[in-house]
Write a protein that holds these residues in place. Structure first.
Motif, PDB file in Angstrom:
ATOM      1  N   LEU A  58      39.756  48.964  35.543  1.00  0.00           N
ATOM      2  CA  LEU A  58      39.669  48.829  36.996  1.00  0.00           C
ATOM      3  C   LEU A  58      41.036  48.461  37.553  1.00  0.00           C
ATOM      4  O   LEU A  58      41.747  47.641  36.979  1.00  0.00           O
ATOM      5  CB  LEU A  58      38.652  47.743  37.379  1.00  0.00           C
ATOM      6  N   ARG A  59      41.372  49.043  38.683  1.00  0.00           N
ATOM      7  CA  ARG A  59      42.652  48.761  39.337  1.00  0.00           C
ATOM      8  C   ARG A  59      42.499  47.614  40.333  1.00  0.00           C
ATOM      9  O   ARG A  59      41.387  47.295  40.760  1.00  0.00           O
ATOM     10  CB  ARG A  59      43.154  50.002  40.056  1.00  0.00           C
ATOM     11  N   SER A  60      43.623  47.042  40.727  1.00  0.00           N
ATOM     12  CA  SER A  60      43.618  45.982  41.734  1.00  0.00           C
ATOM     13  C   SER A  60      43.239  46.558  43.086  1.00  0.00           C
ATOM     14  O   SER A  60      43.590  47.697  43.397  1.00  0.00           O
ATOM     15  CB  SER A  60      45.002  45.338  41.845  1.00  0.00           C
ATOM     16  N   GLY A  61      42.539  45.754  43.873  1.00  0.00           N
ATOM     17  CA  GLY A  61      42.144  46.224  45.192  1.00  0.00           C
ATOM     18  C   GLY A  61      41.467  45.151  46.016  1.00  0.00           C
ATOM     19  O   GLY A  61      41.525  43.966  45.693  1.00  0.00           O
ATOM     20  N   SER A  62      40.790  45.590  47.052  1.00  0.00           N
ATOM     21  CA  SER A  62      40.246  44.691  48.067  1.00  0.00           C
ATOM     22  C   SER A  62      38.797  44.279  47.846  1.00  0.00           C
ATOM     23  O   SER A  62      38.242  43.547  48.663  1.00  0.00           O
ATOM     24  CB  SER A  62      40.363  45.362  49.443  1.00  0.00           C
ATOM     25  N   CYS A  63      38.164  44.728  46.774  1.00  0.00           N
ATOM     26  CA  CYS A  63      36.775  44.349  46.508  1.00  0.00           C
ATOM     27  C   CYS A  63      36.713  42.934  45.929  1.00  0.00           C
ATOM     28  O   CYS A  63      37.701  42.436  45.398  1.00  0.00           O
ATOM     29  CB  CYS A  63      36.147  45.327  45.516  1.00  0.00           C
ATOM     30  N   PRO A  64      35.537  42.302  46.002  1.00  0.00           N
ATOM     31  CA  PRO A  64      35.374  41.002  45.351  1.00  0.00           C
ATOM     32  C   PRO A  64      35.814  41.092  43.893  1.00  0.00           C
ATOM     33  O   PRO A  64      35.553  42.089  43.217  1.00  0.00           O
ATOM     34  CB  PRO A  64      33.870  40.739  45.464  1.00  0.00           C
TER      35      PRO A  64
END
Length: 178
Positions: A78-84
């Motif tokens: 999984l990549r970094s992002g804005s989800c919890p």
């Protein structure tokens, strides 16, 4: 600093501000760039979903911040992002909804029908073991996700996820499929 250097610095500053503004506007407008091989690479848009999610919907979804997802993040799935949990939304196809029976063996079947391109891997690209999720009925308010990309990390391994994490339908804008 010479006049020419100041002019160059000013041009670079204006270009950087324009780029930041463009990126911010695109994100606010629901545009995302997909850099993962699970779906075609390129520019996508999150389209609001004004109905219940259905089988075959291609969606953007925030994975739940579970221990499985934390391990997936640590493994680089999984990549970094804005989800919890600090991860990026996933683009996946809904292959089963609440109440549907999902069987996981050498491949996945839903309600007795084998899902195309759903063979399971026993090891990931770094030769680490992968464990399939257990078969069962998709619980209320959950969905079962799939990607036809052979190395996709999807519900075959992490199981059903809450439908509440769905951000909207995934719409290709400008993509490239190798």
């Amino acid at each position: 600093m010479t006049a020419q250097q100041r002019r160059a610095a000013g041009i670079i500053l204006v270009a950087a501000l324009v780029a930041i503004l463009a990126i911010g506007t695109a994100l606010a407008g629901g545009y995302r760039i997909n850099l993962t091989p699970s779906e075609p690479l390129g520019l996508w848009r999150i389209v609001p979903l004004y109905r219940h999610v259905a089988v075959n919907d291609l969606v953007f979804i925030c994975p739940p911040p579970t221990a499985q997802m934390q391990e997936a993040r640590a493994r680089g799935y999984l990549r970094s992002g804005s989800c919890p949990g600090g991860v990026a939304p996933l683009i996946k196809t809904v292959i089963a909804v609440a109440g549907q029976q999902v069987e996981i063996g050498a491949s996945v079947s839903v309600e007795g029908r084998v899902v195309s391109s759903s063979n399971l891997a026993t090891r990931d690209g770094s030769d680490r073991p992968l464990a399939p999720f257990m078969s069962g009925v998709v619980p209320p308010e959950y969905v079962f996700l799939h990607s036809s990309f052979p190395s996709s990390y999807d519900s075959r391994y992490f199981g059903p996820v809450p439908a509440s994490g769905i951000l909207g339908l995934a719409q290709e804008v400008l993509t490239y499929a190798p």
